[in-house]
Design a protein around this motif. Structure first.
Motif, short mmCIF file in Angstrom:
data_model
loop_
_atom_site.label_atom_id
_atom_site.label_comp_id
_atom_site.label_asym_id
_atom_site.label_seq_id
_atom_site.Cartn_x
_atom_site.Cartn_y
_atom_site.Cartn_z
N ASP A 78 0.76 -1.21 0.03
CA ASP A 78 -0.21 -0.06 0.02
C ASP A 78 0.93 1.25 -0.02
OD1 ASP A 78 -2.49 -1.50 0.44
OD2 ASP A 78 -2.08 -1.82 2.15
N TYR A 79 2.16 1.14 0.21
CA TYR A 79 2.93 2.30 0.39
C TYR A 79 4.16 2.53 -0.80
CZ TYR A 79 0.42 3.08 4.50
OH TYR A 79 -0.60 3.34 5.20
N VAL A 80 3.95 1.50 -1.69
CA VAL A 80 5.15 1.35 -2.76
C VAL A 80 4.58 2.30 -4.02
CG1 VAL A 80 6.56 0.08 -4.35
CG2 VAL A 80 6.21 -0.66 -1.97
N SER A 82 -0.51 -3.73 -13.81
CA SER A 82 0.37 -3.44 -12.76
C SER A 82 1.71 -4.30 -12.81
CB SER A 82 -0.27 -3.13 -11.43
OG SER A 82 0.54 -2.65 -10.51
N ILE A 83 2.63 -3.86 -13.19
CA ILE A 83 3.93 -4.52 -13.17
C ILE A 83 4.69 -4.53 -11.87
CG2 ILE A 83 6.29 -5.06 -14.21
CD1 ILE A 83 3.81 -5.73 -16.02
N LYS A 84 4.46 -3.20 -11.18
CA LYS A 84 4.77 -2.86 -9.90
C LYS A 84 4.37 -3.85 -8.80
CE LYS A 84 2.82 0.68 -7.79
NZ LYS A 84 1.95 0.10 -6.51
N ASP A 85 2.90 -3.96 -9.00
CA ASP A 85 2.38 -4.89 -8.01
C ASP A 85 2.64 -6.48 -8.15
OD1 ASP A 85 0.87 -3.07 -6.12
OD2 ASP A 85 -0.17 -2.56 -8.07
N ILE A 91 15.16 -7.64 -9.98
CA ILE A 91 16.03 -7.34 -8.74
C ILE A 91 15.71 -5.75 -8.23
CG2 ILE A 91 18.01 -7.13 -7.77
CD1 ILE A 91 19.11 -9.36 -9.48
N ILE A 92 15.08 -5.42 -7.41
CA ILE A 92 14.86 -4.08 -6.73
C ILE A 92 16.07 -3.53 -6.71
CG2 ILE A 92 13.53 -2.78 -5.35
CD1 ILE A 92 11.48 -5.26 -5.19
N THR A 93 16.02 -2.32 -7.33
CA THR A 93 17.51 -1.51 -6.97
C THR A 93 17.03 0.00 -6.64
OG1 THR A 93 17.39 -0.96 -9.25
CG2 THR A 93 18.78 -2.47 -8.73
N LYS A 94 15.86 0.26 -6.69
CA LYS A 94 15.41 1.57 -6.07
C LYS A 94 13.82 1.46 -5.83
CE LYS A 94 15.13 5.12 -8.90
NZ LYS A 94 15.60 6.35 -9.84
N ALA A 95 13.43 2.11 -4.55
CA ALA A 95 12.02 2.17 -4.32
C ALA A 95 11.54 3.59 -3.99
CB ALA A 95 11.80 1.30 -3.40
N THR A 96 10.36 3.98 -4.47
CA THR A 96 9.65 5.54 -3.76
C THR A 96 8.46 4.78 -3.05
OG1 THR A 96 10.50 6.57 -6.07
CG2 THR A 96 8.66 7.50 -4.62
N LEU A 97 8.54 5.48 -1.94
CA LEU A 97 7.36 5.16 -0.82
C LEU A 97 6.56 6.07 -0.50
CD1 LEU A 97 10.22 3.17 1.44
CD2 LEU A 97 8.93 2.21 -0.33
N LYS A 98 5.37 5.88 -0.34
CA LYS A 98 4.37 6.97 0.02
C LYS A 98 4.46 7.04 1.34
CE LYS A 98 0.19 5.96 0.96
NZ LYS A 98 -1.42 5.60 0.55
N LEU A 99 4.39 8.39 2.10
CA LEU A 99 4.56 8.62 3.25
C LEU A 99 3.21 9.50 3.89
CD1 LEU A 99 7.91 10.36 3.27
CD2 LEU A 99 7.51 8.09 3.59
N ILE A 100 2.89 9.29 4.84
CA ILE A 100 1.67 10.16 5.71
C ILE A 100 2.33 11.23 6.67
CG2 ILE A 100 0.18 8.38 4.97
CD1 ILE A 100 0.06 7.52 7.90
#
Length: 477
Positions: A178-180, A207-210, A221-230
């Motif tokens: 829920d936060y990626v 949704s390839i991300k999901d 192989i995940i090399t970078k991630a942007t995360l949702k913040l609250i």
């Protein structure tokens, strides 16, 4: 499982062992010779995860430092049919980061940079080796908050994403998925793709991300991630609620979840595990009046709002047979109860010679009956079990303890007990993993609990992303 060769054909090429010329080529792709370790020089920690029940060493360990480097390594591995296993801190519990087929292990621990804090869009971009606890420390002065709260705070964010980790705050805030917002991924071919984006919603095709989230390094192989913040909650208060037995405790959970402000966490604990944790920590638990407890946390923008929720929850609990409701509203009081909860796994491990884990998720109203069923299995098979879990979302952690059982007896009893528990979970509408993933340890249970067309779809997804079967082979399906 012993450290023996595994022979498999998982695609168009048979996975093969590395030869001296492969090692030399890989050395040429890495600018620092200290970051490539070969054979017996690899520390044994890299041959297993936290459970130590599955052991197999990689042939080469590479401490990766960039997307470009991983891309080059994957291009070579793809051309030569060499297995590649990505690994973070190795805190998994299902053998997901164990190199079953030898080959190359890519450690992502050195890819641990914070890349961007986008305050306006409330997003944080990080490399996969950043630790969960480091994210909390980094955000503490900003007024922003990353809600997912898995129990192992020293796990990497890449590992959390790869298993779709949940944790204790999932009741209110949800899980890692829920936060990626976006991911940078190196594919089996070595190609680099970015999936998702900084946007708040997205209906742009599949949704390839999901698909990547929860794929345990088998698709890319995940090399970078942007995360949702609250925004950070201003106030957090906890309640420790003793009950005469687990059934009474669990019966209160549906009513607790219906209060006006949804609680952040609803955990269940039993005396046996609390006593093990108290001994492990060397300090007593704040209360010893009951056989079962709920530990409930509430957060919010003001003390008044949180107090209203806490009061309502306390009254609901007392109306469902709670013995009392103890308020933990200072950092010291909260630490005394949550630190005990946070050490349950370590305490259980310290109390025996080896453990194995059943991480099922069942409908909330089946939690008590499932734990009762586990007691029956304990008596029937002569295998000591200890349990705790997330009452608010039905995710149970049931641990088998080896104690002084010999290898053959241990293996036979664990297999019988786990098969019965996973069958029961399936029968009552549950799933074989709530948050720890499938890895190798749960493959058979996944295969037997899902419909055959569903398994075929999973296998087809794997082939589409990794036609040669070189990415973390022998995992999930």
């Amino acid at each position: 499982m012993p450290d023996t060769p595994v022979t498999t054909n998982t695609g168009n090429l048979a996975l093969r062992t590395l030869e001296s010329h492969d090692i030399e080529h890989l050395r040429a792709l890495v600018d620092d010779p200290k970051r490539i370790i070969v054979g017996n020089a690899i520390h044994e920690d890299y041959s297993h995860d936290e459970l130590h029940t599955l052991v197999h060493a990689p042939e080469v360990l590479i401490e990766a430092v960039s997307t470009a480097e991983i891309s080059a390594i994957m291009r070579y591995a793809s051309a030569k049919g060499i297995a590649v296993t990505a690994r973070g801190q190795g805190t998994g519990l299902v053998g997901g980061a164990v190199s079953l087929h030898g080959g190359i292990m890519l450690s992502l621990q050195k890819m641990n940079k914070f890349l961007e804090l986008d305050v306006e869009n409330m997003l944080l971009t990080v490399e996969p080796g950043v630790l969960l606890m480091e994210i909390a420390e980094y955000l503490a002065p900003t007024g922003l908050f990353y809600p997912p709260d898995p129990g192992e705070k020293s796990a990497t964010i890449g590992g959390n994403i790869s298993t779709n980790a949940g944790g204790m705050r999932a009741v209110k805030y949800g899980v890692t998925r829920d936060y990626v917002r976006s991911l940078e991924v190196v594919l089996a071919s070595g190609e680099v793709v970015e999936v998702g984006g900084k946007v708040a919603k997205n209906s742009s095709g599949y949704s390839i991300k999901d698909l990547m989230i929860g794929s345990e390094g088998t698709l890319g192989i995940i090399t970078k991630a942007t995360l949702k913040l609250i925004g950070q909650p201003k106030v957090t208060v906890s309640l420790l609620i003793p009950f005469p037995d687990l059934g009474a405790a669990i019966s209160a959970v549906p009513a607790i979840l219906k209060v006006r402000q949804v609680p952040t966490a609803v955990e269940f604990m039993q005396r046996e595990v609390i006593e093990a944790a108290s001994e492990y920590l060397g300090r007593p638990f704040p209360d010893n009046s009951a056989d079962a407890y709920l530990l409930v946390s509430c957060d919010g923008p003001t003390r008044r709002i949180v107090d209203e929720s806490v009061d309502e929850i306390a009254q609901v609990a007392l109306g469902h047979g709670a013995i009392d409701a103890f308020l933990a509203d200072t950092p010291e009081r909260q630490l005394s109860v949550w630190s005990t909860r946070g050490t349950f796994l370590e305490a259980i491990k310290a109390s025996t010679s080896m453990i194995d884990e059943c991480d099922v998720v069942v409908p909330r109203n089946e939690v008590a009956s499932f734990i009762t069923f586990s007691y029956e299995l304990q008596a029937k098979h002569g295998l000591r079990l200890m349990s705790f879990g997330h009452a608010g979302d039905g995710n149970l952690h049931i641990y088998a303890l080896r104690d002084d059982l010999d290898e053959a007896t241990w293996t036979t009893r664990v297999e019988a007990v786990f098969a019965a528990m996973y069958d029961r979970a399936h029968a009552i509408g549950g799933k074989v993993s709530g948050e720890h993933g499938i890895g190798f340890a749960k493959m058979r249970y996944l295969a037997s609990s899902e419909q055959e067309p569903t398994i075929r779809l999973m296998q087809a997804i794997k082939r589409a992303f990794d036609p040669q079967g070189i990415l973390n082979p022998g995992k999930i399906v």
